[in-house]
Enzyme design. Structure first.
Site, PDB file in Angstrom:
ATOM      1  N   ALA A   1     -13.228 -90.684   5.460  1.00 30.01           N
ATOM      2  CA  ALA A   1     -12.537 -90.694   6.751  1.00 30.01           C
ATOM      3  C   ALA A   1     -12.764 -89.318   7.382  1.00 30.01           C
ATOM      4  CB  ALA A   1     -11.053 -90.956   6.539  1.00 30.01           C
TER       5      ALA A   1
ATOM      6  N   GLU B   1      -9.659 -87.588  -2.332  1.00 34.24           N
ATOM      7  CA  GLU B   1      -8.493 -87.365  -1.466  1.00 34.24           C
ATOM      8  C   GLU B   1      -7.487 -86.368  -2.031  1.00 34.24           C
ATOM      9  OE1 GLU B   1      -9.979 -90.250  -1.823  1.00 34.24           O
ATOM     10  OE2 GLU B   1     -10.010 -91.347   0.067  1.00 34.24           O
TER      11      GLU B   1
ATOM     12  N   GLY C   1     -12.989 -92.641   2.218  1.00 37.45           N
ATOM     13  CA  GLY C   1     -13.115 -93.875   3.001  1.00 37.45           C
ATOM     14  C   GLY C   1     -14.503 -94.499   2.901  1.00 37.45           C
TER      15      GLY C   1
ATOM     16  N   GLU D   1     -14.366 -96.441  -0.185  1.00 39.95           N
ATOM     17  CA  GLU D   1     -13.453 -97.572   0.066  1.00 39.95           C
ATOM     18  C   GLU D   1     -14.148 -98.659   0.899  1.00 39.95           C
ATOM     19  OE1 GLU D   1     -10.411 -94.714   1.355  1.00 39.95           O
ATOM     20  OE2 GLU D   1      -9.023 -95.754   0.004  1.00 39.95           O
TER      21      GLU D   1
HETATM   22  N1  COA Z   1     -14.929 -85.703   7.845  1.00 37.57           N
HETATM   23  C1  COA Z   1     -15.363 -84.972   8.881  1.00 37.57           C
HETATM   24  N2  COA Z   1     -16.508 -84.258   8.859  1.00 37.57           N
HETATM   25  C2  COA Z   1     -17.234 -84.306   7.728  1.00 37.57           C
HETATM   26  C3  COA Z   1     -16.841 -85.052   6.604  1.00 37.57           C
HETATM   27  C4  COA Z   1     -15.626 -85.779   6.702  1.00 37.57           C
HETATM   28  N3  COA Z   1     -15.173 -86.550   5.709  1.00 37.57           N
HETATM   29  N4  COA Z   1     -17.763 -84.880   5.633  1.00 37.57           N
HETATM   30  C5  COA Z   1     -18.694 -84.059   6.146  1.00 37.57           C
HETATM   31  N5  COA Z   1     -18.383 -83.711   7.398  1.00 37.57           N
HETATM   32  C6  COA Z   1     -19.134 -82.849   8.313  1.00 37.57           C
HETATM   33  C7  COA Z   1     -18.990 -81.372   7.946  1.00 37.57           C
HETATM   34  O1  COA Z   1     -17.778 -80.849   8.434  1.00 37.57           O
HETATM   35  C8  COA Z   1     -20.211 -80.816   8.604  1.00 37.57           C
HETATM   36  O2  COA Z   1     -19.968 -80.720   9.999  1.00 37.57           O
HETATM   37  P1  COA Z   1     -20.331 -79.370  10.800  1.00 37.57           P
HETATM   38  O3  COA Z   1     -21.816 -79.236  10.641  1.00 37.57           O
HETATM   39  O4  COA Z   1     -19.908 -79.675  12.190  1.00 37.57           O
HETATM   40  O5  COA Z   1     -19.572 -78.277  10.129  1.00 37.57           O
HETATM   41  C9  COA Z   1     -21.260 -81.920   8.433  1.00 37.57           C
HETATM   42  O6  COA Z   1     -20.517 -83.096   8.197  1.00 37.57           O
HETATM   43  C10 COA Z   1     -22.177 -81.695   7.248  1.00 37.57           C
HETATM   44  O7  COA Z   1     -21.375 -81.529   6.097  1.00 37.57           O
HETATM   45  P2  COA Z   1     -21.505 -80.256   5.104  1.00 37.57           P
HETATM   46  O8  COA Z   1     -20.206 -80.098   4.422  1.00 37.57           O
HETATM   47  O9  COA Z   1     -22.073 -79.101   5.838  1.00 37.57           O
HETATM   48  O10 COA Z   1     -22.620 -80.822   4.107  1.00 37.57           O
HETATM   49  P3  COA Z   1     -22.812 -80.375   2.600  1.00 37.57           P
HETATM   50  O11 COA Z   1     -24.110 -80.978   2.172  1.00 37.57           O
HETATM   51  O12 COA Z   1     -22.650 -78.921   2.430  1.00 37.57           O
HETATM   52  O13 COA Z   1     -21.634 -81.104   1.787  1.00 37.57           O
HETATM   53  C11 COA Z   1     -20.184 -82.949   1.230  1.00 37.57           C
HETATM   54  C12 COA Z   1     -21.585 -82.503   1.720  1.00 37.57           C
HETATM   55  C13 COA Z   1     -20.126 -84.455   1.332  1.00 37.57           C
HETATM   56  C14 COA Z   1     -20.034 -82.493  -0.217  1.00 37.57           C
HETATM   57  C15 COA Z   1     -19.098 -82.282   2.103  1.00 37.57           C
HETATM   58  O14 COA Z   1     -19.422 -82.512   3.444  1.00 37.57           O
HETATM   59  C16 COA Z   1     -17.726 -82.812   1.840  1.00 37.57           C
HETATM   60  O15 COA Z   1     -17.106 -82.464   0.842  1.00 37.57           O
HETATM   61  N6  COA Z   1     -17.222 -83.641   2.761  1.00 37.57           N
HETATM   62  C17 COA Z   1     -15.863 -84.170   2.665  1.00 37.57           C
HETATM   63  C18 COA Z   1     -15.800 -85.276   1.654  1.00 37.57           C
HETATM   64  C19 COA Z   1     -14.380 -85.799   1.530  1.00 37.57           C
HETATM   65  O16 COA Z   1     -13.491 -85.111   1.103  1.00 37.57           O
HETATM   66  N7  COA Z   1     -14.203 -87.063   1.929  1.00 37.57           N
HETATM   67  C20 COA Z   1     -12.922 -87.722   1.841  1.00 37.57           C
HETATM   68  C21 COA Z   1     -12.163 -87.568   3.086  1.00 37.57           C
HETATM   69  S1  COA Z   1     -10.601 -88.376   2.951  1.00 37.57           S
END
Ligand code: COA
Length: 265
Positions: A71, A139, A116, A119
């Site tokens: 999400a 989460e 999400g 999910e």
């Molecule tokens: N919601 C909003 N934005 C997200 C996102 C999410 N769940 N997951 C990634 N993004 C965005 C990042 O903020 C970033 O945006 P920006 O360039 O404007 O800063 C872009 O996507 C790229 O992500 P980034 O974190 O730079 O890539 P990465 O390769 O370094 O890491 C992940 C990848 C997936 C490990 C990391 O993005 C992450 O941990 N995301 C959240 C995962 C999460 O907790 N999901 C559950 C949410 S309830």
């Protein structure tokens, strides 16, 4: 289709014969699900359910890095009690719509499937992952709990103990580990993921469409029932399929040593 495909912003919808391909398309945010994306997915699946010509669906994410990374945390960070609950209910409504879709739905997990995103994949009927995929429910590391069905569907799929480990550590698993615990049906090279999913979808599309819908219903509804009620449901649905021209065609084709021609109406 009852939706304006050209008006979709965050979801791509394409057709290949009887197969529908739904792609979450926010690659700059790793396809994170904001409200607009959830609304578009909901509209697309509503339309798919009503479109007789569609026999099976593949859901995937845009780009090479992510299926759906969760999400949208930017949206979640602003939520309070009421909109937090509404947000969960909207996500749950979408995952229920996919789970209850009359057509088989296959998740092509082409990278991160987190929160999400996992999910969403859990609501699909069958899941295939690329070798680079990472799947998890992180989460609790954000100070929240899964809200789009993860606490309910994950234990039903992989068992309570494994689900609790994933949910309470928040740690993702690799595609190979996901295969080992039964979270995905298969793992393949990224370049082969869509081809693999299309082959499975194609097999399903070649079967009787009403039989597919009723078989899916028997399984989906049956898991919530006692064995006795589940068997009753199965017998009722067997009775329904026995009254269809689809059954007559399937049996006639076998006896006449030819391929069946299914009516899609
Ligand atoms: N919601 C909003 N934005 C997200 C996102 C999410 N769940 N997951 C990634 N993004 C965005 C990042 O903020 C970033 O945006 P920006 O360039 O404007 O800063 C872009 O996507 C790229 O992500 P980034 O974190 O730079 O890539 P990465 O390769 O370094 O890491 C992940 C990848 C997936 C490990 C990391 O993005 C992450 O941990 N995301 C959240 C995962 C999460 O907790 N999901 C559950 C949410 S309830």
């Amino acid at each position: 289709m009852a939706i304006d495909i050209a008006a979709l912003q965050n979801v791509q919808f394409t057709r290949e014969g009887h197969l529908a391909l739904v792609t979450v398309n926010r690659p700059s945010k790793l396809n994170a699900l904001d409200d607009a994306t959830i609304a578009e997915l909901d509209a697309v699946f509503t339309a798919i359910d009503a479109e007789a010509a569609i026999g099976a669906v593949i859901v995937t994410g845009s780009g090479e890095k992510a299926f759906v990374a969760g999400a949208d945390i930017g949206v979640l960070s602003k939520q309070g009690v009421l909109d937090g609950k509404d947000n969960a209910l909207r996500g749950q409504a979408l995952t229920l719509r996919i789970e209850n879709c009359k057509k088989p739905v296959i998740a092509a997990i082409n990278g991160f499937a987190l929160g999400g995103g996992l999910e969403l994949a859990l609501a699909c009927d069958v899941r295939f992952a690329s070798k680079n995929a990472k799947l998890g429910l992180p989460e609790v590391s954000l100070g929240i709990i899964p809200g789009y069905g993860g606490t309910q569907r994950l234990p039903r799929l992989v068992g309570t103990g494994v689900a609790l480990q994933l949910i309470l550590t928040g740690d993702p698993v690799t595609a190979d580990e996901a295969l080992r615990i039964g979270l995905v049906n298969g793992v393949c090279e990224a370049a082969e993921l869509l081809t693999t999913c299309k082959a499975v979808a194609g097999k399903m599309v070649s079967r009787g469409p009403q039989a597919l819908a009723l078989a899916k219903q028997a399984v989906r509804r049956g898991v919530h029932l006692s064995m006795a009620d589940g068997l009753q449901l199965e017998a009722d649905l067997f009775g329904i399929i026995s009254s269809t021209s689809e059954m007559k065609e399937g049996m006639a084709a076998f006896l006449e040593k030819r391929k069946p021609t299914w009516l899609r109406s």
